[in-house]
Write a protein that holds these residues in place. Structure first.
Motif, PDB file in Angstrom:
ATOM      1  N   UNK A  40       0.816  -1.204   0.000  1.00 55.86           N
ATOM      2  CA  UNK A  40       0.000   0.000   0.000  1.00 55.86           C
ATOM      3  C   UNK A  40       0.849   1.253   0.000  1.00 55.86           C
ATOM      4  N   UNK A  41       1.938   1.239   0.778  1.00 58.11           N
ATOM      5  CA  UNK A  41       2.828   2.395   0.872  1.00 58.11           C
ATOM      6  C   UNK A  41       3.474   2.710  -0.473  1.00 58.11           C
ATOM      7  N   UNK A  42       3.985   1.698  -1.165  1.00 57.36           N
ATOM      8  CA  UNK A  42       4.683   1.971  -2.417  1.00 57.36           C
ATOM      9  C   UNK A  42       3.697   2.396  -3.511  1.00 57.36           C
ATOM     10  N   UNK A  43       2.458   1.919  -3.421  1.00 53.95           N
ATOM     11  CA  UNK A  43       1.449   2.370  -4.388  1.00 53.95           C
ATOM     12  C   UNK A  43       1.204   3.875  -4.240  1.00 53.95           C
ATOM     13  N   UNK A  44       1.105   4.328  -3.004  1.00 63.86           N
ATOM     14  CA  UNK A  44       0.887   5.750  -2.742  1.00 63.86           C
ATOM     15  C   UNK A  44       2.124   6.560  -3.125  1.00 63.86           C
ATOM     16  N   UNK A  45       3.317   5.980  -2.935  1.00 65.05           N
ATOM     17  CA  UNK A  45       4.558   6.651  -3.320  1.00 65.05           C
ATOM     18  C   UNK A  45       4.623   6.852  -4.826  1.00 65.05           C
ATOM     19  N   UNK A  46       4.211   5.840  -5.584  1.00 62.95           N
ATOM     20  CA  UNK A  46       4.195   5.926  -7.039  1.00 62.95           C
ATOM     21  C   UNK A  46       3.301   7.081  -7.507  1.00 62.95           C
ATOM     22  N   UNK A 147      -6.519   1.197   2.422  1.00 64.73           N
ATOM     23  CA  UNK A 147      -7.210  -0.008   2.882  1.00 64.73           C
ATOM     24  C   UNK A 147      -6.255  -1.198   2.931  1.00 64.73           C
ATOM     25  N   UNK A 148      -5.436  -1.356   1.895  1.00 69.11           N
ATOM     26  CA  UNK A 148      -4.493  -2.471   1.843  1.00 69.11           C
ATOM     27  C   UNK A 148      -3.472  -2.389   2.968  1.00 69.11           C
ATOM     28  N   UNK A 149      -2.965  -1.193   3.227  1.00 67.95           N
ATOM     29  CA  UNK A 149      -1.883  -1.029   4.192  1.00 67.95           C
ATOM     30  C   UNK A 149      -2.352  -1.130   5.638  1.00 67.95           C
ATOM     31  N   UNK A 150      -3.541  -0.592   5.942  1.00 69.69           N
ATOM     32  CA  UNK A 150      -3.929  -0.403   7.335  1.00 69.69           C
ATOM     33  C   UNK A 150      -4.870  -1.451   7.900  1.00 69.69           C
ATOM     34  N   UNK A 151      -5.751  -2.014   7.080  1.00 69.42           N
ATOM     35  CA  UNK A 151      -6.836  -2.793   7.663  1.00 69.42           C
ATOM     36  C   UNK A 151      -6.400  -4.146   8.228  1.00 69.42           C
ATOM     37  N   UNK A 152      -5.217  -4.608   7.878  1.00 71.74           N
ATOM     38  CA  UNK A 152      -4.748  -5.889   8.406  1.00 71.74           C
ATOM     39  C   UNK A 152      -3.810  -5.751   9.597  1.00 71.74           C
TER      40      UNK A 152
END
Length: 444
Positions: A40-46, A147-152
């Motif tokens: 999730x983090x790298x998706x937001x970085x992109x 959602x991907x990064x935080x919910x788990x």
């Protein structure tokens, strides 16, 4: 005795006090959970790398497309932001309906393709068209990434994780600035190199996410549907009905979230998008020194976001936002008044420490106040609608500075230059006051 509103801002029960200590919770996180967070983090970085590739290339883009007014290039930034809500709705619904994994993979592949296409544009109209389509692709990233990064992750680390996640935005800006500083001058392709870099990182992010399983929380939700006997034939109908019911039930929350995100996006875009241009045009900095100052400012952003996310776990989300926004007001003079590199860089560091510190709380704040079944759609759409409303921030600053000029000495000669400093100071000051107010009246 503290004022009443301060008591109201501090949660009565704290997650860190009720659950495990933070360090214990961090040691209990599995490799898979860390991997999901990183995806999730790298998706937001992109997302940020590509977006700020335009901001850092305004002067070069003007030369390529034979344009004289920076406002022409900032119109592409406006179009990108205007089209992002479309992507937020499309990919948010796909994610809440079909899962976190493949909608995000498809979204990242689309980002990679359009980033590559940007580098091959030959006319300004082609550039505008690609950037508009890119806005749709970028619009889906934030909600799916959060959602991907935080919910788990366990609740005890949500504050810290939110701060680190949001600083993918600052890291993306930092990567773009470094590429612009070192790689672009050495490449015969010039500014196009930035978009090749962005595209390659986006392809890597898509491949990494595709190698991971579906979100555990989403899988549990689907299993609950099967237990309740929900058939495949009526799932879409039920989902759309539930979406409509959610909007009718939570319409005040939806309006509040959009207003909050409008203020936050004005803060970030108003302080970042034209910052390199401001340093070069109004302060007479070289491309090199303007880029170095940008890198310094993003170091402040990374530090602020991480610290604020951790602090919010103890004193609450809203009070943390307010404290960091007030910090912005303190450092506005240092951000716009000096003319030396060291003073302006220090001002930029602390402004972004405050801006991105407050932003560091946003992913978990929106996630926690969102209806549980819509934690990809609701935050993503609210965020991107705020982006859409604030989309003209760069053009507001460019147009305002063009009409509000001042005389400065450059190379011993007095010349008239756009007064970006005054325009940015007024805009950021007004928006900071608005964000403090809207945060106070909102929910914890």
């Amino acid at each position: 005795m503290a004022p009443y509103f301060i008591h109201n801002l501090i949660p009565r029960r704290q997650a860190c006090q009720e659950g495990r200590p933070l360090l214990v919770a961090l040691r209990g996180i599995t490799l898979l959970q860390y991997s999901m967070f990183f995806s999730g983090w790298i998706a937001w970085t992109v997302d940020a790398i590509d977006f700020f590739s335009v901001s850092l290339s305004i002067t070069n883009l003007q030369h390529t497309f034979n344009l004289t007014d920076p406002a022409d290039i900032t119109s592409s930034i406006t179009l990108t932001l205007l089209f992002r809500p479309i992507g937020a709705v499309i990919f948010g619904i796909l994610s809440d309906r079909f899962g976190r994994k493949w909608p995000l993979v498809g979204n990242l592949l689309l980002v990679a393709s359009l980033s590559l296409a940007t580098s091959f544009t030959r006319t300004f109209h082609q550039f505008l068209a690609v950037r508009s389509l890119f806005g749709v692709a970028m619009g889906g990233i934030w909600g799916l990434a959060a959602a991907t990064a935080l919910e788990n992750l366990p609740s005890e680390v949500h504050g810290l994780a939110s701060g680190v996640l949001q600083q993918g935005y600052a890291i993306g800006y930092l990567v773009s600035a470094i590429v612009n500083l070192r790689l672009v001058p050495e490449s015969s392709a010039g500014w196009r190199t930035m978009f090749w870099t962005s595209s390659s990182i986006a392809f890597f992010a898509a491949a990494f996410r595709s190698a991971l399983p579906e979100s555990r929380i989403f899988v549990f939700a689907k299993q609950a549907e099967l237990t309740q006997g929900t058939s495949a034939g009526n799932k879409s109908k039920v989902f759309l009905h539930e979406t409509w019911v959610m909007l009718k039930t939570h319409w005040i929350l939806a309006i509040y979230s959009v207003l909050l995100m409008t203020g936050f996006n004005f803060l970030s875009h108003g302080s970042q998008d034209l910052y390199p241009t401001y340093l070069k045009v109004s302060k007479g900095f070289s491309d090199y020194h303007a880029t170095v100052a940008t890198i310094i400012s993003n170091c402040g952003a990374v530090a602020g976001g991480t610290i604020a996310g951790l602090v919010s776990q103890y004193i609450g989300r809203r009070l943390t936002i307010i404290l960091f926004i007030m910090l912005i007001g303190v450092f506005i003079p240092l951000w716009i008044l000096p003319f030396t590199f060291s003073a302006l860089s220090a001002g930029a560091f602390w402004i972004q420490f405050g801006v991105q510190g407050a932003w560091g709380v946003v992913p978990i704040q929106l996630s926690e106040i969102s209806p549980p079944a819509f934690r990809a759609t609701f935050p993503g759409v609210a965020y991107q609608l705020g982006n859409m409303i604030s989309s003209a921030s760069a053009q507001i600053e460019a147009t305002g500075a063009h009409h509000l000029r001042k005389m400065v000495a450059q190379n011993g000669v007095l010349i008239s230059v756009p007064d970006y400093a005054t325009v940015q100071g007024i805009l950021i000051g007004a928006v900071a006051a608005f964000v403090v107010f809207i945060t106070i009246v909102g929910p914890e």
